[in-house]
Design an enzyme around this catalytic site. Structure first.
Site, mmCIF file in Angstrom:
data_model
loop_
_atom_site.group_PDB
_atom_site.id
_atom_site.type_symbol
_atom_site.label_atom_id
_atom_site.label_comp_id
_atom_site.label_asym_id
_atom_site.label_seq_id
_atom_site.Cartn_x
_atom_site.Cartn_y
_atom_site.Cartn_z
ATOM 1 N N LYS A 76 -23.826 15.970 -17.043
ATOM 2 C CA LYS A 76 -22.493 15.554 -17.478
ATOM 3 C C LYS A 76 -22.095 16.051 -18.863
ATOM 4 C CE LYS A 76 -20.509 12.719 -14.366
ATOM 5 N NZ LYS A 76 -19.078 12.754 -13.982
ATOM 6 N N ASP A 123 -20.471 5.478 -15.733
ATOM 7 C CA ASP A 123 -21.622 4.818 -15.126
ATOM 8 C C ASP A 123 -22.899 5.137 -15.898
ATOM 9 O OD1 ASP A 123 -20.547 3.540 -12.641
ATOM 10 O OD2 ASP A 123 -19.900 5.581 -12.253
#
Length: 401
Positions: A76, A123
């Protein structure tokens, strides 16, 4: 009762490649050059699982292991670092190609842009990437996590200097909280969920993800994949990577692309299956071990690419991802080990289930998978929740059949 795997096939829209240029090879070269300017940059491994491929009856299975990315155990940061860099470059009126790490961290640039607070909902992995980048670029970050998030993931984000907390909301409502506070406090929202009026930053994030696709084709050399499997949360990563390969190979030569999601958060699958021109959401609690994919509202930019250039959409139970974690974590003789988390192993788990489970062989036939097939998966995270990883791999949580 065993939960079932559902799938939907969508016909390709030919001669519609203009929408993928933002994520194509030319732009990806610019993205990877930016990432290469960071001292921490190294290409992540592309693992060749020869033993597994022979066992499953295909030519080859390659897994891009993102657990090595920038020391953060997940991919990410590619999107987070590129979007923050692009935002700062945009504020200065220059192109990101003029803002390598050495310049963007200079006192001159800091004096011009001042103090910026970047806010996001996550998350875990995206927020860690945002916190890491803000820290490296001498800026601030605020991170909101949905209820049920792992304490380990929260702690890792806090260690990077972020003001991070676990909320009482699901993921999509945590996104709304981030937007509300961004508007109220003048923060900059950095989210890969796009909607009407909020597309520039999500597009930068999607472009950032193309670094791992660009690396993969360099590592594959002449071994062009016939099938690519990608996992989806909001669809930003899968949209960006699908766009890259659509641009690279064109309509006729592009590999068969399959998108997988947890069945408790399958907003992309539902949108594809409805095929009515609308986005379809998943509401309420999304209780899946694939925490990084538990997103209920599709990214508009990601969906536009997937709508036109992905071939199959799969909604699947948790046991499939657990199967992938165990296969990668306990490889056949001669194959390297890959430590892959619940979301990271979802695609390899589906491939294994597809090729081992007789009830799915009709789907295997439709996908055109045989002994000549060359399969590419992206393990997008390592054991970012070590306790849960151990429960699944050691204790057999979600054992499957």
């Amino acid at each position: 009762m065993q939960e079932s795997i559902k799938y939907f096939h969508k016909e390709r829209r030919l001669n519609n490649l203009s929408s993928v240029k933002d994520f194509g090879v030319e732009n990806a070269r610019k993205v990877i050059k930016y990432h290469q300017s960071f001292p921490e940059y190294e290409p992540t491994p592309l693992v060749d699982l020869k033993g597994l491929a022979a066992d499953l009856g295909v030519n080859s299975i390659y897994v891009k292991d993102e657990s090595y990315r920038f020391g953060l155990n997940a991919f990410k940061v590619l999107g987070g670092s590129y979007c923050i860099g692009s935002y700062i470059a945009d504020q200065l009126g220059v192109d990101i190609s003029e803002m390598p790490f050495e310049r963007i961290t200079s006192p001159e640039v800091k004096e011009k842009v001042g103090n910026i607070t970047f806010v996001t909902a996550t998350d875990g992995n995206h927020g860690r990437g945002i916190a890491w980048t803000a820290n490296r670029l001498n800026q601030k970050s605020v991170v909101y996590m949905p209820k049920g998030s792992a304490e380990e993931r929260l702690h890792n984000i806090q260690l990077l200097g972020a003001d991070a907390s676990i909320t009482e909301f699901n993921y999509d409502d945590a996104v709304r909280l981030a937007k509300k506070n961004a508007d109220e406090y003048g923060w900059v929202m950095v989210q890969d969920t796009a909607w009407e009026g909020y597309e520039k930053i999500p597009r930068w994030i999607m472009q950032g993800y193309t670094t791992m696709a660009y690396e993969a084709i360099q590592q594959l050399g002449d071994n062009k994949p016939t099938h690519i499997f990608l996992q989806a949360g909001v669809g930003a990563m899968s949209g960006g990577i699908t766009g890259f390969f659509a641009d690279l190979y064109g309509d006729e030569e592009r590999p068969v692309i399959t998108i997988v999601e947890p069945n408790k958060a399958d907003c992309i699958f539902r949108t594809a299956e409805a095929d009515d021109g609308n986005l379809h959401f998943v509401k309420g609690d999304m209780d899946s071990i694939m925490a990084g994919l538990c997103c209920g509202e599709p990214c508009t930019l990601g969906w536009e690419v997937l709508r036109d250039h992905a071939d199959y959409f799969v909604s699947m139970p948790d046991y499939v991802a657990a199967e992938g974690m165990r296969i990668l974590g306990a490889p056949l003789t001669g194959d390297p080990r890959v430590i892959s988390g619940e979301s990271g192993a979802s695609t390899l788990g589906f491939v294994a289930e597809l090729l081992r489970n007789p009830s799915l062989w009709e789907l295997k036939k439709k996908l055109g998978i045989d002994e000549t097939s060359k399969i590419l998966c992206f393990s997008t995270e390592g054991d970012t929740d070590k306790a849960n990883y151990k429960r699944i791999v050691w204790d057999g949580l979600y054992p499957g059949f």
